[in-house]
Design a protein around this motif. Structure first.
Motif, PDB file in Angstrom:
ATOM      1  N   TRP A  28     -36.905  15.417  13.128  1.00 17.07           N
ATOM      2  CA  TRP A  28     -37.470  14.100  13.428  1.00 17.07           C
ATOM      3  C   TRP A  28     -37.133  13.099  12.319  1.00 17.07           C
ATOM      4  O   TRP A  28     -36.705  11.970  12.597  1.00 17.07           O
ATOM      5  CB  TRP A  28     -38.977  14.207  13.611  1.00 17.07           C
ATOM      6  N   ASN A  29     -37.314  13.498  11.072  1.00 14.60           N
ATOM      7  CA  ASN A  29     -37.059  12.582   9.966  1.00 14.60           C
ATOM      8  C   ASN A  29     -35.573  12.233   9.865  1.00 14.60           C
ATOM      9  O   ASN A  29     -35.213  11.086   9.587  1.00 14.60           O
ATOM     10  CB  ASN A  29     -37.564  13.175   8.656  1.00 14.60           C
ATOM     11  N   ALA A  30     -34.694  13.217  10.107  1.00 19.19           N
ATOM     12  CA  ALA A  30     -33.261  12.930  10.081  1.00 19.19           C
ATOM     13  C   ALA A  30     -32.875  12.014  11.246  1.00 19.19           C
ATOM     14  O   ALA A  30     -32.080  11.078  11.077  1.00 19.19           O
ATOM     15  CB  ALA A  30     -32.464  14.229  10.144  1.00 19.19           C
ATOM     16  N   ALA A  31     -33.434  12.267  12.426  1.00 17.22           N
ATOM     17  CA  ALA A  31     -33.104  11.451  13.595  1.00 17.22           C
ATOM     18  C   ALA A  31     -33.595  10.016  13.420  1.00 17.22           C
ATOM     19  O   ALA A  31     -32.913   9.064  13.823  1.00 17.22           O
ATOM     20  CB  ALA A  31     -33.706  12.069  14.857  1.00 17.22           C
ATOM     21  N   LYS A  32     -34.753   9.842  12.802  1.00 17.08           N
ATOM     22  CA  LYS A  32     -35.255   8.489  12.541  1.00 17.08           C
ATOM     23  C   LYS A  32     -34.399   7.795  11.484  1.00 17.08           C
ATOM     24  O   LYS A  32     -34.088   6.608  11.599  1.00 17.08           O
ATOM     25  CB  LYS A  32     -36.711   8.539  12.087  1.00 17.08           C
ATOM     26  N   TYR A 155     -42.715  18.596   0.241  1.00 15.82           N
ATOM     27  CA  TYR A 155     -41.764  19.610   0.653  1.00 15.82           C
ATOM     28  C   TYR A 155     -40.338  19.165   0.353  1.00 15.82           C
ATOM     29  O   TYR A 155     -39.993  18.005   0.531  1.00 15.82           O
ATOM     30  CB  TYR A 155     -41.893  19.876   2.163  1.00 15.82           C
ATOM     31  N   TYR A 156     -39.510  20.095  -0.084  1.00 13.00           N
ATOM     32  CA  TYR A 156     -38.096  19.836  -0.316  1.00 13.00           C
ATOM     33  C   TYR A 156     -37.299  20.867   0.466  1.00 13.00           C
ATOM     34  O   TYR A 156     -37.618  22.049   0.424  1.00 13.00           O
ATOM     35  CB  TYR A 156     -37.758  19.959  -1.808  1.00 13.00           C
ATOM     36  N   ASP A 157     -36.283  20.420   1.182  1.00 15.30           N
ATOM     37  CA  ASP A 157     -35.469  21.379   1.915  1.00 15.30           C
ATOM     38  C   ASP A 157     -34.116  21.524   1.240  1.00 15.30           C
ATOM     39  O   ASP A 157     -33.792  20.822   0.292  1.00 15.30           O
ATOM     40  CB  ASP A 157     -35.334  20.988   3.389  1.00 15.30           C
ATOM     41  N   GLU A 158     -33.331  22.470   1.734  1.00 16.13           N
ATOM     42  CA  GLU A 158     -32.071  22.818   1.073  1.00 16.13           C
ATOM     43  C   GLU A 158     -31.034  21.715   1.152  1.00 16.13           C
ATOM     44  O   GLU A 158     -30.081  21.680   0.382  1.00 16.13           O
ATOM     45  CB  GLU A 158     -31.504  24.083   1.708  1.00 16.13           C
ATOM     46  N   ASP A 159     -31.191  20.768   2.082  1.00 16.56           N
ATOM     47  CA  ASP A 159     -30.237  19.663   2.206  1.00 16.56           C
ATOM     48  C   ASP A 159     -30.679  18.436   1.432  1.00 16.56           C
ATOM     49  O   ASP A 159     -30.175  17.334   1.660  1.00 16.56           O
ATOM     50  CB  ASP A 159     -30.035  19.300   3.675  1.00 16.56           C
ATOM     51  N   ASP A 160     -31.665  18.594   0.558  1.00 15.65           N
ATOM     52  CA  ASP A 160     -32.090  17.518  -0.309  1.00 15.65           C
ATOM     53  C   ASP A 160     -32.764  16.393   0.461  1.00 15.65           C
ATOM     54  O   ASP A 160     -32.748  15.249   0.040  1.00 15.65           O
ATOM     55  CB  ASP A 160     -30.900  16.962  -1.101  1.00 15.65           C
ATOM     56  N   VAL A 161     -33.331  16.701   1.631  1.00 14.58           N
ATOM     57  CA  VAL A 161     -34.127  15.734   2.366  1.00 14.58           C
ATOM     58  C   VAL A 161     -35.575  15.934   1.964  1.00 14.58           C
ATOM     59  O   VAL A 161     -36.115  17.024   2.094  1.00 14.58           O
ATOM     60  CB  VAL A 161     -33.987  15.922   3.894  1.00 14.58           C
ATOM     61  N   ILE A 162     -36.194  14.894   1.459  1.00 14.50           N
ATOM     62  CA  ILE A 162     -37.551  15.008   0.928  1.00 14.50           C
ATOM     63  C   ILE A 162     -38.534  14.483   1.962  1.00 14.50           C
ATOM     64  O   ILE A 162     -38.377  13.394   2.488  1.00 14.50           O
ATOM     65  CB  ILE A 162     -37.691  14.235  -0.389  1.00 14.50           C
ATOM     66  N   MET A 163     -39.560  15.291   2.250  1.00 15.40           N
ATOM     67  CA  MET A 163     -40.606  14.869   3.169  1.00 15.40           C
ATOM     68  C   MET A 163     -41.957  15.089   2.498  1.00 15.40           C
ATOM     69  O   MET A 163     -42.332  16.217   2.201  1.00 15.40           O
ATOM     70  CB  MET A 163     -40.545  15.668   4.469  1.00 15.40           C
ATOM     71  N   ASP A 164     -42.681  13.999   2.258  1.00 21.67           N
ATOM     72  CA  ASP A 164     -44.016  14.151   1.696  1.00 21.67           C
ATOM     73  C   ASP A 164     -45.011  14.327   2.839  1.00 21.67           C
ATOM     74  O   ASP A 164     -44.651  14.356   4.011  1.00 21.67           O
ATOM     75  CB  ASP A 164     -44.375  12.952   0.815  1.00 21.67           C
ATOM     76  N   SER A 165     -46.305  14.453   2.466  1.00 26.54           N
ATOM     77  CA  SER A 165     -47.307  14.747   3.486  1.00 26.54           C
ATOM     78  C   SER A 165     -47.423  13.626   4.507  1.00 26.54           C
ATOM     79  O   SER A 165     -47.640  13.860   5.686  1.00 26.54           O
ATOM     80  CB  SER A 165     -48.668  14.980   2.819  1.00 26.54           C
ATOM     81  N   ALA A 235     -24.056  14.592   8.510  1.00 25.60           N
ATOM     82  CA  ALA A 235     -23.830  15.978   8.917  1.00 25.60           C
ATOM     83  C   ALA A 235     -24.780  16.916   8.192  1.00 25.60           C
ATOM     84  O   ALA A 235     -25.330  17.852   8.796  1.00 25.60           O
ATOM     85  CB  ALA A 235     -22.380  16.369   8.633  1.00 25.60           C
ATOM     86  N   MET A 236     -25.000  16.688   6.916  1.00 26.60           N
ATOM     87  CA  MET A 236     -25.923  17.532   6.153  1.00 26.60           C
ATOM     88  C   MET A 236     -27.356  17.367   6.652  1.00 26.60           C
ATOM     89  O   MET A 236     -28.090  18.349   6.808  1.00 26.60           O
ATOM     90  CB  MET A 236     -25.830  17.181   4.669  1.00 26.60           C
ATOM     91  N   ASP A 237     -27.753  16.132   6.898  1.00 30.19           N
ATOM     92  CA  ASP A 237     -29.136  15.868   7.310  1.00 30.19           C
ATOM     93  C   ASP A 237     -29.479  16.521   8.638  1.00 30.19           C
ATOM     94  O   ASP A 237     -30.605  17.002   8.831  1.00 30.19           O
ATOM     95  CB  ASP A 237     -29.378  14.361   7.398  1.00 30.19           C
ATOM     96  N   ILE A 238     -28.546  16.535   9.582  1.00 24.53           N
ATOM     97  CA  ILE A 238     -28.848  17.073  10.917  1.00 24.53           C
ATOM     98  C   ILE A 238     -28.441  18.540  11.048  1.00 24.53           C
ATOM     99  O   ILE A 238     -28.557  19.116  12.129  1.00 24.53           O
ATOM    100  CB  ILE A 238     -28.182  16.246  12.022  1.00 24.53           C
ATOM    101  N   GLY A 239     -27.975  19.152   9.962  1.00 24.08           N
ATOM    102  CA  GLY A 239     -27.612  20.563  10.012  1.00 24.08           C
ATOM    103  C   GLY A 239     -26.365  20.841  10.806  1.00 24.08           C
ATOM    104  O   GLY A 239     -26.234  21.913  11.430  1.00 24.08           O
ATOM    105  N   ALA A 240     -25.413  19.901  10.811  1.00 23.79           N
ATOM    106  CA  ALA A 240     -24.169  20.099  11.550  1.00 23.79           C
ATOM    107  C   ALA A 240     -23.279  21.118  10.842  1.00 23.79           C
ATOM    108  O   ALA A 240     -23.432  21.377   9.652  1.00 23.79           O
ATOM    109  CB  ALA A 240     -23.424  18.774  11.699  1.00 23.79           C
TER     110      ALA A 240
END
Length: 431
Positions: A28-32, A155-165, A235-240
């Motif tokens: 959702w965050n990548a798509a937005k 939260y931090y994911d492996e693609d360096d996309v940061i999502m707070d609460s 590509a990294m954000d959407i896991g392509a």
């Protein structure tokens, strides 16, 4: 390297409640971020954004009025000794406070109205049949039951996309779960992008990119077009996933050579400073990438094999009669034609495309050959339709094999035929 692309879809735990919430939050965050939402999800996102903007505006309007005691000293110094002007100013401030109080009361009523509107947004239905209406709930229901993250967690994911609460709790998980339960995941295979990030986003919107879909790029993500770094980041954000193209490889080669020569690559400041004296396009791209983006590009394989689909994906092509493990990397990244003696060449010989000689059994999807455009052979399909040259960006949706394309917004680069005459014969390079 072979990758079972359908397996990558099937193992994603997105179709059971509370089983794939982290994946859905990231999606959702990548798509937005890249404006990829369509249909019901786009409507829901717009409603959320409008509601948030309205709340922020109301918050700004309800800022406490300035007290007479907070009048700047420069103004107080100009007041008459008898305090007459100060009394006038006090009266004016009281009037302003009264006006603001009235505005705040009206704003509270507006807030309630906005909340009611959000809860009663017209349900978006894919069609008017009763069968679909049961699982399309109102946006108010979509926003319920989504608080899976505590206020203090980040939260931090492996693609360096940061999502707070806050961002995690704004994800409409209920709507996403419903969509996943009614969506058959696809492989979206896309031809040469060449830095055309805007067209790539437009294509993903046109195919109605949804959770569970796997984007598979056929190489040459970078160079020639205006936004090479953005394509890699997207590509990294959407896991392509992607195969390696010759331009991707050239960016890596020049970036690694620069690092070995100067010892500078880890520091973004050093890369930025070095850009001022660099004129070669591929090295410029390498220096613009972050370390994470450069490493992502490094891991691209020469081809991908999907056992479930019975398909192969490569940037340029394969030499018929040569085992996959014995295919020459440079041939897989640059070949366009096969000579009569079986040697591969990057020259686009009109009547000798390599795909004519490919007899399967696996169907090959490839790019690299914009001069020939869309190619459809018995066991191979070429998807490079020259977006960067003013043509189209083309995708095929698997397993249904549906072709979709979007036009380029403009000509980014004039087409020029390959100027090399290298030949490849069963893995051996000949000058």
């Amino acid at each position: 390297m072979a990758t079972n692309s359908m397996f990558a879809i099937e193992v994603q735990p997105i179709c059971r409640k509370n089983k794939g919430d982290w994946y859905l939050m990231k999606w959702w965050n990548a798509a937005k971020k890249w404006n990829l939402l369509t249909g019901r999800l786009k409507t829901l996102s717009d409603s959320q954004d409008a509601y948030k903007a309205e709340q922020e505006a109301l918050k700004a309007e309800s800022t406490p009025p300035v007290s007479i005691n907070e009048v700047p000293d420069s103004l107080n110094n100009n007041l008459a000794p008898d305090g007459g002007n100060k009394r006038l100013l006090s009266a004016a401030m009281s009037s302003i406070s009264s006006t603001l109080a009235t505005a705040i009361a009206a704003a509270s009523s507006t807030t309630q109205s906005a909340s009611n509107r959000l809860g009663s947004v017209v349900e978006v239905k894919e069609n008017s049949t009763t069968s679909n209406s049961s699982h399309l709930n109102s946006h108010k229901n979509d926003l319920e039951d989504i608080n899976y993250v505590s206020d203090n967690e980040i939260y931090y994911d492996e693609d360096d996309v940061i999502m707070d609460s806050a961002s995690a709790n704004s994800v409409p998980l209920r709507a996403l779960h419903e969509i996943c339960c009614n969506h058959r995941a696809r492989v979206i295979c896309i031809g040469d992008v060449h830095g055309c990030a805007d067209e790539l986003c437009e294509l993903l919107r046109k195919v109605n990119y949804l959770p569970g879909d796997l984007v598979l790029l056929l190489g040459d993500l970078v160079a020639k077009g205006p936004k090479s770094k953005a394509v890699i980041r997207l590509a990294m954000d959407i896991g392509a996933v992607s195969v390696r193209g010759n331009h991707d490889h050239e960016v890596l080669r020049q970036g690694i050579a620069f690092s070995k020569k100067t010892g500078k690559f880890e520091s973004s400041a050093e890369r930025k400073a070095a850009l001022q004296n660099v004129h070669e396009e591929h090295l410029k791209i390498a220096l613009q990438l972050s370390v994470a983006e450069f490493e992502w590009l490094c891991q691209l394989p020469y081809f991908i094999s999907s056992l479930d689909l019975g398909k192969l994906f490569v940037h340029a092509g394969f030499q018929a009669g040569v085992k996959l493990a014995e295919q020459h990397p440079w041939a897989m990244m640059t070949m366009r034609s096969l000579l009569a003696d079986g040697r591969a060449t990057c020259r686009g010989l009109l009547k000798m495309p390599w795909a004519n000689n490919w007899t399967g059994p696996q169907t090959v999807y490839f790019g690299h050959d914009a001069a020939r455009g869309l190619q459809i052979h018995p066991h191979a399909m070429g998807l490079d339709t020259g977006c960067v040259y003013g043509g189209n960006l083309t995708a095929i949706l698997l397993p249904d094999e549906v072709l979709v394309s979007v036009p380029s917004s403009r000509v980014y680069r004039d087409y020029r035929k390959a100027d090399t005459n290298k030949l490849y014969s069963n893995g051996n390079e000949n000058g």
